[in-house]
Design a protein around this motif. Structure first.
Motif, PDB file in Angstrom:
ATOM      1  N   ARG A  49       0.834  -1.205   0.000  1.00 51.84           N
ATOM      2  CA  ARG A  49       0.000   0.000   0.000  1.00 51.84           C
ATOM      3  C   ARG A  49       0.868   1.255   0.000  1.00 51.84           C
ATOM      4  NH1 ARG A  49      -2.312   3.901   3.196  1.00 51.84           N
ATOM      5  NH2 ARG A  49      -1.016   3.319   4.979  1.00 51.84           N
ATOM      6  N   LEU A  50       1.894   1.257   0.805  1.00 51.27           N
ATOM      7  CA  LEU A  50       2.772   2.419   0.900  1.00 51.27           C
ATOM      8  C   LEU A  50       3.527   2.657  -0.406  1.00 51.27           C
ATOM      9  CD1 LEU A  50       4.151   1.713   4.483  1.00 51.27           C
ATOM     10  CD2 LEU A  50       2.622   3.590   3.836  1.00 51.27           C
ATOM     11  N   ILE A  51       4.028   1.581  -1.004  1.00 57.35           N
ATOM     12  CA  ILE A  51       4.737   1.721  -2.283  1.00 57.35           C
ATOM     13  C   ILE A  51       3.775   2.195  -3.362  1.00 57.35           C
ATOM     14  CG2 ILE A  51       5.931   0.432  -4.100  1.00 57.35           C
ATOM     15  CD1 ILE A  51       7.151  -1.300  -1.863  1.00 57.35           C
ATOM     16  N   GLU A  56       1.892   6.636  -7.045  1.00 60.05           N
ATOM     17  CA  GLU A  56       0.881   7.590  -7.492  1.00 60.05           C
ATOM     18  C   GLU A  56       1.475   8.991  -7.616  1.00 60.05           C
ATOM     19  OE1 GLU A  56      -2.705   7.555  -5.185  1.00 60.05           O
ATOM     20  OE2 GLU A  56      -2.861   5.361  -5.246  1.00 60.05           O
ATOM     21  N   ILE A  57       2.550   9.241  -6.885  1.00 65.50           N
ATOM     22  CA  ILE A  57       3.232  10.540  -6.939  1.00 65.50           C
ATOM     23  C   ILE A  57       4.317  10.550  -8.003  1.00 65.50           C
ATOM     24  CG2 ILE A  57       4.607  12.199  -5.609  1.00 65.50           C
ATOM     25  CD1 ILE A  57       1.745  11.995  -4.622  1.00 65.50           C
ATOM     26  N   MET A  58       5.114   9.470  -8.051  1.00 63.75           N
ATOM     27  CA  MET A  58       6.209   9.351  -9.036  1.00 63.75           C
ATOM     28  C   MET A  58       6.161   7.970  -9.663  1.00 63.75           C
ATOM     29  SD  MET A  58       9.610  10.944  -7.135  1.00 63.75           S
ATOM     30  CE  MET A  58      10.622  10.847  -8.628  1.00 63.75           C
ATOM     31  N   ASP A  62      11.836   8.105  -6.064  1.00 66.47           N
ATOM     32  CA  ASP A  62      13.207   8.303  -5.604  1.00 66.47           C
ATOM     33  C   ASP A  62      13.520   7.262  -4.524  1.00 66.47           C
ATOM     34  OD1 ASP A  62      15.629  10.271  -5.222  1.00 66.47           O
ATOM     35  OD2 ASP A  62      14.897   9.775  -3.212  1.00 66.47           O
ATOM     36  N   PRO A  63      14.607   6.492  -4.673  1.00 66.25           N
ATOM     37  CA  PRO A  63      14.877   5.382  -3.741  1.00 66.25           C
ATOM     38  C   PRO A  63      14.993   5.802  -2.277  1.00 66.25           C
ATOM     39  CG  PRO A  63      16.221   5.152  -5.701  1.00 66.25           C
ATOM     40  CD  PRO A  63      15.576   6.503  -5.775  1.00 66.25           C
ATOM     41  N   ARG A  64      15.656   6.942  -2.013  1.00 60.54           N
ATOM     42  CA  ARG A  64      15.793   7.375  -0.622  1.00 60.54           C
ATOM     43  C   ARG A  64      14.433   7.686  -0.017  1.00 60.54           C
ATOM     44  NH1 ARG A  64      15.443  11.551   2.627  1.00 60.54           N
ATOM     45  NH2 ARG A  64      16.916  11.790   4.382  1.00 60.54           N
ATOM     46  N   GLU A  65      13.607   8.406  -0.755  1.00 62.74           N
ATOM     47  CA  GLU A  65      12.295   8.772  -0.232  1.00 62.74           C
ATOM     48  C   GLU A  65      11.364   7.558  -0.148  1.00 62.74           C
ATOM     49  OE1 GLU A  65      12.161  11.564   1.133  1.00 62.74           O
ATOM     50  OE2 GLU A  65      14.043  12.261   0.252  1.00 62.74           O
ATOM     51  N   LEU A  66      11.536   6.626  -1.082  1.00 61.37           N
ATOM     52  CA  LEU A  66      10.731   5.404  -1.030  1.00 61.37           C
ATOM     53  C   LEU A  66      11.034   4.623   0.246  1.00 61.37           C
ATOM     54  CD1 LEU A  66       8.671   3.653  -2.526  1.00 61.37           C
ATOM     55  CD2 LEU A  66      10.582   2.476  -3.635  1.00 61.37           C
ATOM     56  N   ASP A  67      12.308   4.555   0.635  1.00 60.16           N
ATOM     57  CA  ASP A  67      12.668   3.868   1.882  1.00 60.16           C
ATOM     58  C   ASP A  67      12.099   4.594   3.097  1.00 60.16           C
ATOM     59  OD1 ASP A  67      13.927   1.806   0.681  1.00 60.16           O
ATOM     60  OD2 ASP A  67      15.960   2.338   1.276  1.00 60.16           O
ATOM     61  N   MET A  68      12.086   5.921   3.038  1.00 64.70           N
ATOM     62  CA  MET A  68      11.494   6.689   4.135  1.00 64.70           C
ATOM     63  C   MET A  68      10.022   6.301   4.333  1.00 64.70           C
ATOM     64  SD  MET A  68      11.947   9.057   6.439  1.00 64.70           S
ATOM     65  CE  MET A  68      13.341  10.091   5.985  1.00 64.70           C
ATOM     66  N   THR A  72       7.895   2.779   7.304  1.00 65.17           N
ATOM     67  CA  THR A  72       6.925   3.114   8.361  1.00 65.17           C
ATOM     68  C   THR A  72       6.004   1.951   8.705  1.00 65.17           C
ATOM     69  OG1 THR A  72       5.315   4.013   6.787  1.00 65.17           O
ATOM     70  CG2 THR A  72       6.954   5.545   7.707  1.00 65.17           C
ATOM     71  N   GLY A  73       5.817   1.011   7.799  1.00 64.84           N
ATOM     72  CA  GLY A  73       4.939  -0.129   8.076  1.00 64.84           C
ATOM     73  C   GLY A  73       5.412  -0.924   9.282  1.00 64.84           C
ATOM     74  N   GLU A  74       6.713  -1.164   9.358  1.00 68.45           N
ATOM     75  CA  GLU A  74       7.276  -1.906  10.491  1.00 68.45           C
ATOM     76  C   GLU A  74       7.225  -1.086  11.785  1.00 68.45           C
ATOM     77  OE1 GLU A  74       8.232  -4.317   7.168  1.00 68.45           O
ATOM     78  OE2 GLU A  74       8.421  -2.155   7.427  1.00 68.45           O
ATOM     79  N   GLN A  75       7.330   0.238  11.651  1.00 72.43           N
ATOM     80  CA  GLN A  75       7.284   1.077  12.851  1.00 72.43           C
ATOM     81  C   GLN A  75       5.906   0.988  13.516  1.00 72.43           C
ATOM     82  OE1 GLN A  75       9.285   4.823  12.361  1.00 72.43           O
ATOM     83  NE2 GLN A  75       8.022   5.818  13.920  1.00 72.43           N
TER      84      GLN A  75
END
Length: 415
Positions: A49-51, A56-58, A62-68, A72-75
């Motif tokens: 869902r997060l990916i 939907e935005i890009m 961007d890999p760094r922002e995708l990891d950010m 959050t799912g695990e958090q």
């Protein structure tokens, strides 16, 4: 008592009711006197869902922002599990990977763990707390959050177990262990009580989805006894039963080499075969064919080069089915410089493998495998071998028939 690491997959964390069951199971182990570290995945479907939101935005996030975002799912999972434990009277504390800290390289979306600082975790354990740590993620040298790629929570759990010298790493999942093959294909498939790291690594790399390949590599390199078992049983199942359930992945010298020649049969439907016909047989031909494929970041699996005839040879290799069209396009673009007569392909093939450390001390495994397939009228397109594995490429339509025939031929249904 011992330090034990528990890992729970997304299905096990799929709802608040299931998280409460995980809390009951963890509390049972803690009540028995064990120190417990838990590494849960994100709730089932949450990472996708997060990916999806990111895409939907890009189109190419961007890999760094995708990891950010993906981290959050695990958090959420660790916070919910910690609260579920607190609600039943257990001391618990949750940490994100960067808080521990789990240090990684900077290969965003596919980072590798470099070190783990376990001092904070040890202090909490000594204080009687249950520690819950996010899987799938860490932090690089510049304090950027980096994720480990699909299945990375398995790797996180085993890495934490290795760093803390845990007695065992328990991988709780929606299956009750490692089977001789997929029970959905062969109803007589049998759960293995033990399997070696080498065999499990081969099975994982050949298509078995029980464990992520990197987690098995980690477990083998650092000699972490790892057990795959079900999280769908009664969470209050007696601990002495649960502790001996599932499949223990152990060291070869701990197993009886004479018990089984073949441990399991793995298969992968996601295969495609490409043949470059009539290329000049000269030094560097393999590089000139596979170089452009590698430059396109396409992974190659099985490879065969035929014997030269009149100075020409044929070169065949396999790629994943999803990369088939792109690989064909890359090669067609280089066909003239390769001097190839033509390029052909087939994306309706499957890879089938028999795996077992017993192959080292038994002869005739290959001939029995080939005879069995021949008796079923199944043609072999390619063959690849290692010390404990034989893989063949066959037409996809025969894959399930081949698995059933080989499972029976090698007596894998027998304990």
């Amino acid at each position: 008592m011992a330090l034990i690491v528990h890992k729970y997959g997304g299905t096990s964390m799929g709802s608040t009711d299931r998280i409460k069951n995980v809390a009951k199971r963890v509390a049972k182990w803690h009540d028995a006197g064990h120190q417990i570290v838990v590494v849960p995945s994100a709730m089932s479907g949450e990472t996708n869902r997060l990916i999806g939101l990111a895409r939907e935005i890009m189109d190419q996030p961007d890999p760094r922002e995708l990891d950010m975002i993906a981290s959050t799912g695990e958090q959420v999972s660790v916070g919910l599990l910690s609260m579920a434990l607190l609600a039943i009277g257990k001391q618990a504390v949750s940490y994100a990977g960067w808080q521990v800290a789990i240090k990684t390289d900077s290969a965003f979306t596919k980072a590798r763990i470099q070190s783990i600082d376990d001092e904070k975790v040890k202090r909490d354990l000594d204080a009687g707390k249950i520690v819950i740590i996010t899987g799938f993620q860490g932090v690089d040298e510049n304090d950027n959050i980096a994720t480990l790629g699909r299945g990375g929570s398995d790797t996180s759990a085993v890495a934490i177990a290795a760093a803390m010298k845990a007695a065992e790493c328990l991988i709780f999942t929606d299956v009750d262990g490692v089977y001789t093959t997929d029970p959905r294909v062969v109803s007589e498939a049998r759960r293995l009580k033990t399997i070696t790291f080498e065999e499990m690594l081969e099975l994982a790399s050949l298509g078995s989805k029980v464990l992520q390949t990197r987690s098995v590599e980690f477990a083998g390199n650092y000699r972490v006894p790892t057990r795959v078992l079900s999280s769908l049983t009664d969470p209050l199942l007696p601990l002495e039963i649960e502790a001996n359930s599932g499949t223990l992945i152990s060291f070869e010298e701990d197993t009886n080499m004479e018990q089984a020649v073949i441990s399991g049969i793995a298969f992968n439907r996601d295969e495609a075969k490409i043949t470059v016909l009539g290329v000049p047989d000269r030094p560097g031909v393999a590089y000139h064919i596979l170089g452009p494929v590698a430059d396109a970041n396409i992974e190659v699996d099985m490879i065969i080069q035929n014997q030269s005839v009149d100075g020409k040879t044929d070169f065949t290799f396999t790629v994943s089915r999803g990369e088939y069209k792109r690989a064909m396009a890359v090669l067609e673009a280089h066909r003239e410089e390769l001097g190839a007569a033509s390029i052909t392909g087939d994306d309706k093939v499957s890879k089938l493998s028999v795996v077992g450390v017993g192959m080292r001390s038994h002869v005739g495994i290959a001939s029995q495998m080939f005879r069995t397939l021949s008796e079923e009228g199944i043609n072999i397109r390619m063959i690849s071998t290692s010390e404990i594995k034989i893989s063949v490429l066959i037409d996809e339509k025969y894959m399930e028939l081949a698995v059933r025939a080989l499972h029976k031929a090698f007596g894998l249904e027998n304990a």
